[in-house]
Design a protein around this motif. Structure first.
Motif: not given
Length: 343
Positions: A135-162
């Motif tokens: 568990e961890m926290q990501i804290i920042g200005p608006p749209r910080s969450g969009a960066y995390y969500n982009f990673m989860i979506d764009f690298f979905a297959d890579d992350l699932t494989y890992r």
């Protein structure tokens, strides 16, 4: 110790050098400094901290690529856990080179969403997750969450494989797909995290920027992010033990005829931000060194650490007069990648 940066070395060799000490101007206050050399002696156990509350300048450069400096990243260390402010290009390497354990990263804070403060996020998140981070926290200005969500979506297959390949050693959804708490902040905020008291204030930059103040054990550390001169930073940093400050070293009277002209020339068509809380394209992006000295003096900080430095030899002798003229009574330190400062 030399006031000059070791620009003859590439950054990897520079970080590992036993000569990686602090170039400091002492005008009164004291401070205890750690160096990256300790990481070499620490071995597999990782970096050995001498105090349980400190700040480490992980990336001290600006957007221009620099073999000696990673881009913006500052780390608060508290009880052996790490709280990163920004994740600029090269910060992933500096963490590895100095033996800082990724799994000990409890939170990533963003001061603002400029690329030079963010681009190592994916590598850092994956390395943390694959080495046991949960568990961890990501804290920042608006749209910080969009960066995390982009990673989860764009690298979905890579992350699932890992995750699949890491199953036998305890890698699960937690730490990547689950267990990540995203908090987007604007304005003034006060909250606690893992026993630290944290305060944020919005500062003046071309991108919406939050300055952070961390307090623990009766000590205080302030990180400005990028900002032009702003009295709010003086108030945020009042009587702080350490102020890590944007010091892009814009000469006080050398702005005309450069890119800085765009902020005062009405003949240049000014673009408008696409997103709310994107900042103000019309303000100067950084302080002059005279304004850095003025800010540190007015805030009465004990130690000021200069970061966000351009790829040029650092000259403390040229910096010193500005702080003397401002009446600064504390200590001035050149931020270097992997340098730990104990308040």
């Amino acid at each position: 110790m030399s006031d000059q940066n070791s620009n003859g070395l590439d950054r990897r060799a520079f970080v590992k050098s036993a000569a990686f000490g602090a170039a400091a101007l002492s005008v009164g206050a004291t401070g205890v400094l750690g160096t990256a050399a300790k990481a070499q002696a620490a071995g597999p156990a990782g970096y050995q901290h001498t105090q349980n509350f400190s700040v480490v300048t992980i990336g001290t450069g600006n957007p221009i690529p620099d073999k000696n400096r990673a881009s913006a990243c500052t780390m608060i260390q508290f009880n052996g856990h790490y709280y990163l402010l920004d994740t600029g290009n090269g910060s992933n390497d500096v963490l590895a080179e100095n033996g800082f354990a990724y799994r000990n990263i409890n939170a990533i804070f963003y001061t603002h969403l400029h690329a030079d403060h963010m681009t190592d996020f994916v590598d850092l998140m994956i390395n943390r997750w694959m080495t046991g981070g949960k568990e961890m926290q990501i804290i920042g200005p608006p749209r910080s969450g969009a960066y995390y969500n982009f990673m989860i979506d764009f690298f979905a297959d890579d992350l699932t494989y890992r995750q699949y390949r890491g199953y036998a050693r305890g890698v699960s959804e937690v730490g990547m797909f689950k267990g990540i708490d995203v908090r987007e902040l604007t304005g003034s905020n006060r909250f606690e995290l893992d026993g630290m008291r944290i305060r944020t204030e919005p500062l003046t930059h071309t991108m919406y920027n939050l300055g952070y103040r961390f307090e623990a054990n009766g000590k205080s550390i302030v990180v400005s992010g990028d900002t032009s001169y702003d009295p709010t930073l003086i108030e945020l940093a009042k009587d702080a033990d350490v102020l890590v400050i944007d010091a892009n070293i814009v000469a006080a009277a050398a702005k005309k005829g450069t890119e800085e002209q765009a902020f005062t020339d009405d003949s240049i068509k000014k673009p408008k931000p696409k997103y709310e809380f994107a900042g103000n394209f019309d303000v100067a992006p950084h302080m002059g060194i005279d304004e850095v000295a003025k800010t540190a003096t007015a805030a009465n900080v004990k130690t000021v650490v200069l970061t966000h430095l351009p790829p040029a030899p650092f000259n403390m002798a040229a910096i010193k007069p500005y702080f003397e003229q401002a009446g600064f009574k504390g200590r001035v330190i050149e931020g270097r990648d992997g340098l730990e400062i104990n308040p």
